[in-house]
Design a protein around this motif. Structure first.
Motif, short mmCIF file in Angstrom:
data_model
loop_
_atom_site.label_atom_id
_atom_site.label_comp_id
_atom_site.label_asym_id
_atom_site.label_seq_id
_atom_site.Cartn_x
_atom_site.Cartn_y
_atom_site.Cartn_z
N PRO A 16 0.82 -1.20 0.00
CA PRO A 16 0.00 0.00 0.00
C PRO A 16 0.86 1.26 0.00
O PRO A 16 2.04 1.22 0.37
CB PRO A 16 -0.79 -0.09 1.31
CG PRO A 16 -0.60 -1.46 1.82
CD PRO A 16 0.70 -1.96 1.23
N GLU A 17 0.27 2.36 -0.40
CA GLU A 17 0.95 3.65 -0.35
C GLU A 17 0.43 4.43 0.85
O GLU A 17 -0.77 4.62 1.00
CB GLU A 17 0.68 4.43 -1.64
CG GLU A 17 1.39 5.76 -1.67
CD GLU A 17 1.11 6.55 -2.96
OE1 GLU A 17 1.57 7.68 -3.03
OE2 GLU A 17 0.41 6.02 -3.84
N ALA A 18 1.34 4.86 1.71
CA ALA A 18 0.96 5.66 2.87
C ALA A 18 1.01 7.14 2.51
O ALA A 18 1.96 7.60 1.88
CB ALA A 18 1.89 5.37 4.04
N PHE A 19 -0.01 7.86 2.90
CA PHE A 19 -0.06 9.30 2.70
C PHE A 19 0.24 9.95 4.05
O PHE A 19 -0.48 9.74 5.02
CB PHE A 19 -1.44 9.72 2.17
CG PHE A 19 -1.75 9.08 0.85
CD1 PHE A 19 -1.29 9.63 -0.33
CD2 PHE A 19 -2.46 7.88 0.79
CE1 PHE A 19 -1.55 9.03 -1.55
CE2 PHE A 19 -2.74 7.27 -0.42
CZ PHE A 19 -2.27 7.84 -1.60
N ARG A 28 -4.67 2.83 2.74
CA ARG A 28 -5.68 1.81 2.48
C ARG A 28 -4.93 0.49 2.56
O ARG A 28 -4.07 0.21 1.74
CB ARG A 28 -6.28 2.01 1.10
CG ARG A 28 -7.35 0.99 0.75
CD ARG A 28 -7.94 1.24 -0.63
NE ARG A 28 -8.44 2.60 -0.70
CZ ARG A 28 -8.38 3.35 -1.81
NH1 ARG A 28 -7.86 2.89 -2.91
NH2 ARG A 28 -8.85 4.58 -1.80
N THR A 29 -5.26 -0.34 3.54
CA THR A 29 -4.48 -1.56 3.73
C THR A 29 -4.86 -2.66 2.76
O THR A 29 -4.07 -3.59 2.55
CB THR A 29 -4.62 -2.09 5.17
OG1 THR A 29 -5.99 -2.37 5.44
CG2 THR A 29 -4.08 -1.09 6.18
N SER A 105 11.94 -15.22 2.41
CA SER A 105 11.67 -14.42 3.60
C SER A 105 11.27 -13.02 3.17
O SER A 105 11.77 -12.50 2.17
CB SER A 105 12.92 -14.32 4.47
OG SER A 105 13.33 -15.59 4.88
N PHE A 106 10.39 -12.42 3.96
CA PHE A 106 9.86 -11.09 3.66
C PHE A 106 9.80 -10.29 4.95
O PHE A 106 9.31 -10.78 5.97
CB PHE A 106 8.44 -11.19 3.08
CG PHE A 106 8.37 -12.07 1.87
CD1 PHE A 106 8.52 -11.54 0.61
CD2 PHE A 106 8.15 -13.43 2.01
CE1 PHE A 106 8.47 -12.36 -0.52
CE2 PHE A 106 8.08 -14.26 0.89
CZ PHE A 106 8.24 -13.73 -0.37
N GLU A 107 10.30 -9.07 4.92
CA GLU A 107 10.17 -8.18 6.07
C GLU A 107 8.82 -7.49 5.99
O GLU A 107 8.51 -6.83 5.00
CB GLU A 107 11.30 -7.15 6.06
CG GLU A 107 12.66 -7.77 6.32
CD GLU A 107 13.78 -6.76 6.33
OE1 GLU A 107 13.51 -5.55 6.51
OE2 GLU A 107 14.93 -7.18 6.15
N LEU A 108 8.02 -7.70 7.01
CA LEU A 108 6.72 -7.03 7.10
C LEU A 108 6.76 -6.13 8.31
O LEU A 108 7.25 -6.53 9.38
CB LEU A 108 5.59 -8.07 7.27
CG LEU A 108 5.46 -9.12 6.17
CD1 LEU A 108 4.32 -10.08 6.49
CD2 LEU A 108 5.24 -8.46 4.81
N HIS A 113 3.77 -1.31 5.46
CA HIS A 113 2.39 -1.80 5.41
C HIS A 113 2.15 -2.91 4.39
O HIS A 113 1.02 -3.14 3.97
CB HIS A 113 1.40 -0.65 5.12
CG HIS A 113 1.64 0.56 5.94
ND1 HIS A 113 1.36 0.62 7.29
CD2 HIS A 113 2.16 1.77 5.60
CE1 HIS A 113 1.69 1.80 7.73
NE2 HIS A 113 2.18 2.52 6.76
N ALA A 114 3.18 -3.60 3.94
CA ALA A 114 3.03 -4.65 2.92
C ALA A 114 2.28 -5.85 3.48
O ALA A 114 2.33 -6.14 4.67
CB ALA A 114 4.41 -5.08 2.41
#
Length: 187
Positions: A16-19, A28-29, A105-108, A113-114
């Protein structure tokens, strides 16, 4: 929201893109239209309306939860870290997949907000890399404990590189089976 393919077949990363402004941030998640379009474009047989259950966990630094999976027809899920940060690990256990036996592996975290879209047929686990983390799961079917499968978080054949010293693991996760045993039942 941007949808990215990953090194594991059918696994998607939703970003998502954070404003941001002087109040903080808004994002928007999840967006059903974007998710459904991306899944269809990539030939992945899932739609946003398939998800039926939301769950959340809170854990402290060093905790490992996993490696969990579901037998039968499996379980699809969307996973995100709403507070703090985790290293999320997936292992493809689909014998007919081009990435069978591979892990990624993924950093969340609560900054990017990924989300991860995890299709049926994966082992899933994570380790908390912040002081505390809340992980949210959106799952496509009710939990059936009799279908739970697992591999020990420290299985030598998987050799998962957890980034922190492991502080707490449940008895269930500690006594889970081996990758060699599970793999033999899958092929």
């Amino acid at each position: 929201m941007r949808v990215e393919s990953t090194s594991l077949a059918d696994v998607l990363l939703l970003v998502p893109e954070a404003f941001r402004d002087d109040r903080g941030w808004f994002t928007r998640t999840f967006d059903t239209a974007i998710f459904d379009r991306a899944a269809a474009d990539l030939g992945i047989d899932v739609r946003s309306g398939d998800f039926t259950q939301d769950s959340q966990s809170r854990s402290r630094r060093g905790v490992v939860r996993g490696m969990h999976g579901r037998g039968g027809r499996g379980e699809a899920k969307l996973v995100r870290c709403a507070r703090g940060s985790v290293l999320d690990v997936l292992v493809d256990i689909r014998p007919t997949s081009a990435t069978f036996g591979q892990q990624a592996s993924f950093e969340l975290d609560d900054e990017r907000h990924a989300h991860l879209y995890v299709p049926p047929g994966f082992l899933h686990g994570f380790q908390v890399t912040s002081e505390q983390a809340d992980v949210c799961y959106r799952i496509d079917r009710p939990h059936e404990p009799g279908e739970d499968i697992g591999v020990a978080y420290d299985d030598p054949d998987l050799a998962i590189a957890w980034p922190e010293p492991v502080t707490v693991v449940s008895d269930r996760d500690r006594s889970a089976g081996s990758w060699a045993t599970l793999r033999a039942t899958l092929v």
